[in-house]
Design a protein around this motif. Structure first.
Motif, PDB file in Angstrom:
ATOM      1  N   THR A 281       1.078  -1.309  -0.114  1.00 20.25           N
ATOM      2  CA  THR A 281       0.025  -0.120  -0.003  1.00 20.25           C
ATOM      3  C   THR A 281       1.036   1.228  -0.046  1.00 20.25           C
ATOM      4  N   ALA A 282       2.011   1.330   0.928  1.00 22.56           N
ATOM      5  CA  ALA A 282       2.949   2.456   0.603  1.00 22.56           C
ATOM      6  C   ALA A 282       3.408   2.494  -0.487  1.00 22.56           C
ATOM      7  N   TYR A 283       3.852   1.472  -1.183  1.00 23.99           N
ATOM      8  CA  TYR A 283       4.384   1.630  -2.439  1.00 23.99           C
ATOM      9  C   TYR A 283       3.311   2.174  -3.516  1.00 23.99           C
ATOM     10  N   ALA A 284       2.129   1.564  -3.600  1.00 20.74           N
ATOM     11  CA  ALA A 284       1.199   2.284  -4.479  1.00 20.74           C
ATOM     12  C   ALA A 284       0.959   3.840  -4.108  1.00 20.74           C
ATOM     13  N   LEU A 285       1.073   4.072  -2.833  1.00 26.17           N
ATOM     14  CA  LEU A 285       0.605   5.557  -2.696  1.00 26.17           C
ATOM     15  C   LEU A 285       1.998   6.430  -3.192  1.00 26.17           C
ATOM     16  N   LEU A 286       3.280   5.841  -3.091  1.00 18.95           N
ATOM     17  CA  LEU A 286       4.181   6.447  -3.190  1.00 18.95           C
ATOM     18  C   LEU A 286       4.578   6.636  -5.003  1.00 18.95           C
ATOM     19  N   ASP A 287       3.750   5.606  -5.708  1.00 18.97           N
ATOM     20  CA  ASP A 287       3.931   5.628  -7.157  1.00 18.97           C
ATOM     21  C   ASP A 287       3.444   6.775  -7.683  1.00 18.97           C
ATOM     22  N   ASN A 288       2.462   7.531  -6.923  1.00 17.78           N
ATOM     23  CA  ASN A 288       1.760   8.676  -7.546  1.00 17.78           C
ATOM     24  C   ASN A 288       2.001   9.775  -6.633  1.00 17.78           C
ATOM     25  N   ALA A 289       2.671   9.827  -5.541  1.00 20.21           N
ATOM     26  CA  ALA A 289       2.722  10.935  -4.728  1.00 20.21           C
ATOM     27  C   ALA A 289       3.615  12.105  -5.118  1.00 20.21           C
ATOM     28  N   LYS A 290       4.548  11.727  -6.124  1.00 21.46           N
ATOM     29  CA  LYS A 290       5.509  12.549  -6.606  1.00 21.46           C
ATOM     30  C   LYS A 290       4.731  13.723  -7.373  1.00 21.46           C
ATOM     31  N   THR A 291       3.378  13.450  -7.732  1.00 20.56           N
ATOM     32  CA  THR A 291       2.838  14.635  -8.387  1.00 20.56           C
ATOM     33  C   THR A 291       1.810  15.410  -7.444  1.00 20.56           C
ATOM     34  N   THR A 292       2.552  16.725  -7.223  1.00 22.94           N
ATOM     35  CA  THR A 292       1.955  17.470  -6.087  1.00 22.94           C
ATOM     36  C   THR A 292       0.461  17.806  -6.039  1.00 22.94           C
ATOM     37  N   ASN A 293      -0.394  17.758  -7.337  1.00 18.82           N
ATOM     38  CA  ASN A 293      -1.590  18.151  -7.205  1.00 18.82           C
ATOM     39  C   ASN A 293      -2.531  16.870  -6.959  1.00 18.82           C
ATOM     40  N   VAL A 294      -1.928  15.796  -6.678  1.00 22.13           N
ATOM     41  CA  VAL A 294      -2.479  14.562  -6.328  1.00 22.13           C
ATOM     42  C   VAL A 294      -2.488  14.232  -4.668  1.00 22.13           C
ATOM     43  N   GLN A 295      -1.419  15.015  -4.272  1.00 23.87           N
ATOM     44  CA  GLN A 295      -1.250  14.465  -2.724  1.00 23.87           C
ATOM     45  C   GLN A 295      -2.265  14.557  -1.947  1.00 23.87           C
ATOM     46  N   PRO A 296      -3.218  15.805  -1.809  1.00 21.94           N
ATOM     47  CA  PRO A 296      -4.323  15.821  -1.170  1.00 21.94           C
ATOM     48  C   PRO A 296      -5.095  14.750  -1.101  1.00 21.94           C
ATOM     49  N   LEU A 297      -5.061  13.978  -2.322  1.00 22.15           N
ATOM     50  CA  LEU A 297      -6.181  13.013  -2.507  1.00 22.15           C
ATOM     51  C   LEU A 297      -5.631  11.683  -1.850  1.00 22.15           C
ATOM     52  N   LEU A 298      -4.270  11.661  -1.814  1.00 25.27           N
ATOM     53  CA  LEU A 298      -3.498  10.462  -1.365  1.00 25.27           C
ATOM     54  C   LEU A 298      -3.208  10.693   0.379  1.00 25.27           C
ATOM     55  N   ARG A 299      -2.960  12.004   0.851  1.00 25.63           N
ATOM     56  CA  ARG A 299      -2.648  11.944   2.096  1.00 25.63           C
ATOM     57  C   ARG A 299      -3.681  11.187   3.232  1.00 25.63           C
ATOM     58  N   PRO A 300      -4.762  11.243   3.287  1.00 23.86           N
ATOM     59  CA  PRO A 300      -5.597  10.551   3.942  1.00 23.86           C
ATOM     60  C   PRO A 300      -5.288   9.016   4.118  1.00 23.86           C
ATOM     61  N   TYR A 301      -4.952   8.386   3.106  1.00 18.76           N
ATOM     62  CA  TYR A 301      -4.621   7.198   2.927  1.00 18.76           C
ATOM     63  C   TYR A 301      -3.229   6.753   3.541  1.00 18.76           C
ATOM     64  N   TYR A 302      -2.394   7.769   3.527  1.00 22.36           N
ATOM     65  CA  TYR A 302      -1.089   7.756   4.054  1.00 22.36           C
ATOM     66  C   TYR A 302      -1.282   7.666   5.765  1.00 22.36           C
ATOM     67  N   ARG A 303      -2.106   8.745   5.870  1.00 16.36           N
ATOM     68  CA  ARG A 303      -2.307   8.646   7.656  1.00 16.36           C
ATOM     69  C   ARG A 303      -3.002   7.533   8.180  1.00 16.36           C
ATOM     70  N   ALA A 304      -3.773   7.053   7.288  1.00 19.19           N
ATOM     71  CA  ALA A 304      -4.485   5.648   7.988  1.00 19.19           C
ATOM     72  C   ALA A 304      -3.528   4.500   7.747  1.00 19.19           C
ATOM     73  N   LEU A 305      -2.560   4.505   7.279  1.00 22.41           N
ATOM     74  CA  LEU A 305      -1.510   3.222   7.214  1.00 22.41           C
ATOM     75  C   LEU A 305      -1.046   2.905   8.618  1.00 22.41           C
ATOM     76  N   PRO A 306      -0.794   1.555   8.874  1.00 20.96           N
ATOM     77  CA  PRO A 306      -0.267   1.397  10.128  1.00 20.96           C
ATOM     78  C   PRO A 306       1.025   1.608  10.297  1.00 20.96           C
ATOM     79  N   ASP A 307       1.431   1.977  11.849  1.00 27.40           N
ATOM     80  CA  ASP A 307       2.735   2.333  12.015  1.00 27.40           C
ATOM     81  C   ASP A 307       3.783   1.668  11.213  1.00 27.40           C
ATOM     82  N   SER A 308       3.554   0.443  11.167  1.00 26.59           N
ATOM     83  CA  SER A 308       4.562  -0.458  10.788  1.00 26.59           C
ATOM     84  C   SER A 308       4.761  -0.178   9.381  1.00 26.59           C
TER      85      SER A 308
END
Length: 187
Positions: A141-168
């Motif tokens: 999941t972290a890899y999938a989010l990272l795959d698109n996180a380099k594009t700044t205009n989509v980071q707000p869409l991805l951020r909630p899913y990053y925050r929901a990731l388990p600490d591990s």
């Protein structure tokens, strides 16, 4: 995650690409003969000289994450395909409207067609979102989010899913790279 690429120096049309999740006890790549290539979404890619994920190769891996990885890559393919289908529909609507003679409507559809290219990153980010919804605790999941996180205009869409990731997952290799991408935007 490892990306494998192979080609024949004697055949410019031959090339294989495969994304492999390691570690695995066993990985086998089987190259398909030209007549057995998969045609999934291929009609869209033909003009681009590309093919859909694993169109000419079959991957067998003992890693359970390999199936999840393939699911993510197929999501990417589906949304890539959807973008070009939607773009064709907008273009067709513009042509249809142009023939109507309604200048205001033509300008409206012209703007939509012209600005449509800018939507591509959001289409691709949707694959990360869909994967994160289906596999919220997967290592990928972290890899999938990272795959698109380099594009700044989509980071707000991805951020909630990053925050929901388990600490591990946030402390994993891809989780740390993802955190750096989000930090760049905040600076």
């Amino acid at each position: 995650m490892y990306h494998i690429f192979g080609h024949k120096p004697t055949d410019k049309n031959f090339g294989i690409n495969a994304d492999i999740y390691l570690p695995a006890d066993s990985v086998q790549l089987t190259v398909l003969p030209k007549e057995q290539e998969k045609r999934t979404f291929y009609h869209i890619y033909q003009r681009l000289g590309l093919g859909s994920y694993l169109r000419n190769i079959v991957v067998f891996s003992t890693s359970p994450q390999q199936k999840e990885l393939e699911r993510y890559l197929y999501l990417n393919d589906s949304l890539w395909n959807k973008f070009f289908v939607d773009k064709s529909l907008v273009t067709a609507k513009l042509v249809q409207t142009y023939d109507s003679g309604n200048r205001a409507l033509v300008e409206q559809w012209s703007d939509s067609a012209r600005l449509f290219e800018g939507r591509f990153p959001k289409y691709m980010a949707e694959s990360s979102v869909l994967f994160a919804k289906q596999y919220p605790h997967s290592d990928l999941t972290a890899y999938a989010l990272l795959d698109n996180a380099k594009t700044t205009n989509v980071q707000p869409l991805l951020r909630p899913y990053y925050r929901a990731l388990p600490d591990s997952l946030k402390q994993s290799y891809y989780g740390k790279l993802l955190a750096k991408e989000f930090e760049k935007l905040e600076k």
